[in-house]
Design a protein around this motif. Structure first.
Motif, PDB file in Angstrom:
ATOM      1  N   ALA A   1       0.845  -1.187   0.000  1.00 48.97           N
ATOM      2  CA  ALA A   1       0.000   0.000   0.000  1.00 48.97           C
ATOM      3  C   ALA A   1       0.884   1.240   0.000  1.00 48.97           C
ATOM      4  O   ALA A   1       1.968   1.246   0.567  1.00 48.97           O
ATOM      5  N   THR A   2       0.360   2.279  -0.600  1.00 50.87           N
ATOM      6  CA  THR A   2       1.113   3.522  -0.643  1.00 50.87           C
ATOM      7  C   THR A   2       0.967   4.248   0.686  1.00 50.87           C
ATOM      8  O   THR A   2       0.115   3.912   1.509  1.00 50.87           O
ATOM      9  N   LYS A   3       1.781   5.262   0.859  1.00 55.26           N
ATOM     10  CA  LYS A   3       1.706   6.040   2.100  1.00 55.26           C
ATOM     11  C   LYS A   3       0.361   6.723   2.236  1.00 55.26           C
ATOM     12  O   LYS A   3      -0.197   6.802   3.326  1.00 55.26           O
ATOM     13  N   ALA A   4      -0.165   7.220   1.133  1.00 58.63           N
ATOM     14  CA  ALA A   4      -1.450   7.922   1.179  1.00 58.63           C
ATOM     15  C   ALA A   4      -2.575   6.973   1.582  1.00 58.63           C
ATOM     16  O   ALA A   4      -3.417   7.312   2.423  1.00 58.63           O
ATOM     17  N   SER A   5      -2.594   5.771   1.004  1.00 56.20           N
ATOM     18  CA  SER A   5      -3.676   4.837   1.345  1.00 56.20           C
ATOM     19  C   SER A   5      -3.537   4.335   2.772  1.00 56.20           C
ATOM     20  O   SER A   5      -4.540   4.129   3.472  1.00 56.20           O
ATOM     21  N   SER A   6      -2.312   4.130   3.235  1.00 55.83           N
ATOM     22  CA  SER A   6      -2.143   3.680   4.620  1.00 55.83           C
ATOM     23  C   SER A   6      -2.513   4.795   5.593  1.00 55.83           C
ATOM     24  O   SER A   6      -3.107   4.539   6.651  1.00 55.83           O
ATOM     25  N   ALA A   7      -2.220   6.046   5.241  1.00 59.01           N
ATOM     26  CA  ALA A   7      -2.625   7.172   6.092  1.00 59.01           C
ATOM     27  C   ALA A   7      -4.135   7.292   6.120  1.00 59.01           C
ATOM     28  O   ALA A   7      -4.743   7.556   7.176  1.00 59.01           O
ATOM     29  N   GLN A   8      -4.785   7.083   4.973  1.00 62.69           N
ATOM     30  CA  GLN A   8      -6.245   7.156   4.907  1.00 62.69           C
ATOM     31  C   GLN A   8      -6.876   6.070   5.774  1.00 62.69           C
ATOM     32  O   GLN A   8      -7.872   6.307   6.465  1.00 62.69           O
ATOM     33  N   SER A   9      -6.317   4.863   5.749  1.00 59.09           N
ATOM     34  CA  SER A   9      -6.885   3.794   6.576  1.00 59.09           C
ATOM     35  C   SER A   9      -6.692   4.088   8.060  1.00 59.09           C
ATOM     36  O   SER A   9      -7.546   3.756   8.884  1.00 59.09           O
ATOM     37  N   ARG A  10      -5.583   4.734   8.415  1.00 57.48           N
ATOM     38  CA  ARG A  10      -5.375   5.149   9.816  1.00 57.48           C
ATOM     39  C   ARG A  10      -6.437   6.155  10.241  1.00 57.48           C
ATOM     40  O   ARG A  10      -6.956   6.091  11.342  1.00 57.48           O
ATOM     41  N   VAL A  11      -6.720   7.119   9.374  1.00 56.22           N
ATOM     42  CA  VAL A  11      -7.730   8.132   9.683  1.00 56.22           C
ATOM     43  C   VAL A  11      -9.077   7.459   9.902  1.00 56.22           C
ATOM     44  O   VAL A  11      -9.809   7.772  10.856  1.00 56.22           O
ATOM     45  N   LYS A  12      -9.448   6.500   9.035  1.00 55.90           N
ATOM     46  CA  LYS A  12     -10.718   5.779   9.184  1.00 55.90           C
ATOM     47  C   LYS A  12     -10.748   5.006  10.495  1.00 55.90           C
ATOM     48  O   LYS A  12     -11.765   4.959  11.182  1.00 55.90           O
ATOM     49  N   MET A  13      -9.621   4.362  10.852  1.00 54.68           N
ATOM     50  CA  MET A  13      -9.557   3.592  12.093  1.00 54.68           C
ATOM     51  C   MET A  13      -9.745   4.515  13.300  1.00 54.68           C
ATOM     52  O   MET A  13     -10.461   4.182  14.252  1.00 54.68           O
ATOM     53  N   ILE A  14      -9.114   5.682  13.285  1.00 51.61           N
ATOM     54  CA  ILE A  14      -9.245   6.631  14.393  1.00 51.61           C
ATOM     55  C   ILE A  14     -10.675   7.144  14.497  1.00 51.61           C
ATOM     56  O   ILE A  14     -11.240   7.247  15.589  1.00 51.61           O
ATOM     57  N   GLU A  15     -11.313   7.444  13.358  1.00 51.43           N
ATOM     58  CA  GLU A  15     -12.709   7.886  13.382  1.00 51.43           C
ATOM     59  C   GLU A  15     -13.620   6.814  13.955  1.00 51.43           C
ATOM     60  O   GLU A  15     -14.528   7.104  14.737  1.00 51.43           O
ATOM     61  N   LYS A  16     -13.399   5.562  13.585  1.00 48.42           N
ATOM     62  CA  LYS A  16     -14.200   4.449  14.099  1.00 48.42           C
ATOM     63  C   LYS A  16     -14.015   4.317  15.609  1.00 48.42           C
ATOM     64  O   LYS A  16     -14.978   4.150  16.358  1.00 48.42           O
ATOM     65  N   MET A  17     -12.764   4.425  16.082  1.00 51.51           N
ATOM     66  CA  MET A  17     -12.500   4.329  17.525  1.00 51.51           C
ATOM     67  C   MET A  17     -13.153   5.487  18.265  1.00 51.51           C
ATOM     68  O   MET A  17     -13.664   5.319  19.376  1.00 51.51           O
ATOM     69  N   ARG A  18     -13.157   6.682  17.662  1.00 53.04           N
ATOM     70  CA  ARG A  18     -13.785   7.843  18.281  1.00 53.04           C
ATOM     71  C   ARG A  18     -15.293   7.626  18.414  1.00 53.04           C
ATOM     72  O   ARG A  18     -15.884   7.938  19.456  1.00 53.04           O
ATOM     73  N   LYS A  19     -15.933   7.047  17.371  1.00 56.44           N
ATOM     74  CA  LYS A  19     -17.372   6.766  17.417  1.00 56.44           C
ATOM     75  C   LYS A  19     -17.706   5.734  18.485  1.00 56.44           C
ATOM     76  O   LYS A  19     -18.756   5.800  19.115  1.00 56.44           O
ATOM     77  N   GLU A  20     -16.809   4.758  18.689  1.00 57.66           N
ATOM     78  CA  GLU A  20     -17.037   3.706  19.685  1.00 57.66           C
ATOM     79  C   GLU A  20     -16.708   4.177  21.102  1.00 57.66           C
ATOM     80  O   GLU A  20     -16.905   3.446  22.060  1.00 57.66           O
ATOM     81  N   GLY A  21     -16.171   5.381  21.230  1.00 56.53           N
ATOM     82  CA  GLY A  21     -15.856   5.905  22.557  1.00 56.53           C
ATOM     83  C   GLY A  21     -14.528   5.438  23.117  1.00 56.53           C
ATOM     84  O   GLY A  21     -14.260   5.574  24.308  1.00 56.53           O
ATOM     85  N   LYS A  22     -13.694   4.881  22.285  1.00 53.19           N
ATOM     86  CA  LYS A  22     -12.400   4.371  22.750  1.00 53.19           C
ATOM     87  C   LYS A  22     -11.332   5.457  22.842  1.00 53.19           C
ATOM     88  O   LYS A  22     -10.266   5.219  23.393  1.00 53.19           O
ATOM     89  N   LEU A  23     -11.607   6.638  22.307  1.00 49.04           N
ATOM     90  CA  LEU A  23     -10.612   7.708  22.338  1.00 49.04           C
ATOM     91  C   LEU A  23     -10.943   8.791  23.347  1.00 49.04           C
ATOM     92  O   LEU A  23     -10.306   9.821  23.387  1.00 49.04           O
ATOM     93  N   ASP A  24     -11.954   8.569  24.178  1.00 48.81           N
ATOM     94  CA  ASP A  24     -12.293   9.549  25.206  1.00 48.81           C
ATOM     95  C   ASP A  24     -11.213   9.553  26.280  1.00 48.81           C
ATOM     96  O   ASP A  24     -10.642   8.502  26.611  1.00 48.81           O
ATOM     97  N   PRO A  25     -10.907  10.707  26.854  1.00 50.57           N
ATOM     98  CA  PRO A  25      -9.903  10.744  27.923  1.00 50.57           C
ATOM     99  C   PRO A  25     -10.417  10.001  29.152  1.00 50.57           C
ATOM    100  O   PRO A  25     -11.624   9.892  29.371  1.00 50.57           O
ATOM    101  N   PRO A  26      -9.528   9.471  29.974  1.00 52.74           N
ATOM    102  CA  PRO A  26      -9.963   8.737  31.174  1.00 52.74           C
ATOM    103  C   PRO A  26     -10.624   9.695  32.161  1.00 52.74           C
ATOM    104  O   PRO A  26     -10.361  10.899  32.149  1.00 52.74           O
ATOM    105  N   PRO A  27     -11.491   9.163  33.034  1.00 53.49           N
ATOM    106  CA  PRO A  27     -12.123  10.018  34.043  1.00 53.49           C
ATOM    107  C   PRO A  27     -11.080  10.637  34.972  1.00 53.49           C
ATOM    108  O   PRO A  27      -9.993  10.097  35.163  1.00 53.49           O
TER     109      PRO A  27
END
Length: 106
Positions: A1-27
């Motif tokens: 995979a190219t750098k651009a496509s791997s960066a795009q997949s990282r962005v998608k993974m981070i967005e998915k984790m944010r939607k699932e609540g996995k990127l919220d700061p700890p209490p």
């Protein structure tokens, strides 16, 4: 995979984790209980006296001509708070003076 496509997949993974609540700061309760490192150093040892180094009648240096000392009968007292500088060209023996003769860095 190219750098651009791997960066795009990282962005998608981070967005998915944010939607699932996995990127919220700890209490705050978890953050406050976190171990905080600290460093405590002992007080430096007290010096024995005011004079740190004393040379009396010392012969210093080495002459390539006759093998004798360059300076003879030197008297030197280094007291607390004084600063010294050793100057000379490369290979003149500045470090050997400190290590070998005065044991400053042993």
């Amino acid at each position: 995979a190219t750098k651009a496509s791997s960066a795009q997949s990282r962005v998608k993974m981070i967005e998915k984790m944010r939607k699932e609540g996995k990127l919220d700061p700890p209490p705050m309760a978890v953050v406050e209980k976190r171990w905080k490192p600290s460093l405590v150093l002992p007080d430096p040892p007290k010096a024995i006296g005011e004079t740190l180094l004393a040379l009396h009648g010392a012969d210093i240096g080495y002459s390539e001509v006759d093998g004798g000392a360059i300076l003879k009968g030197i008297d030197l007292d280094v007291n607390r708070g004084m600063k010294l500088i050793l100057r000379g060209p490369n290979g003149a023996g500045k470090v050997n003076c400190c290590i070998g003769k005065l044991n400053l860095f042993s």
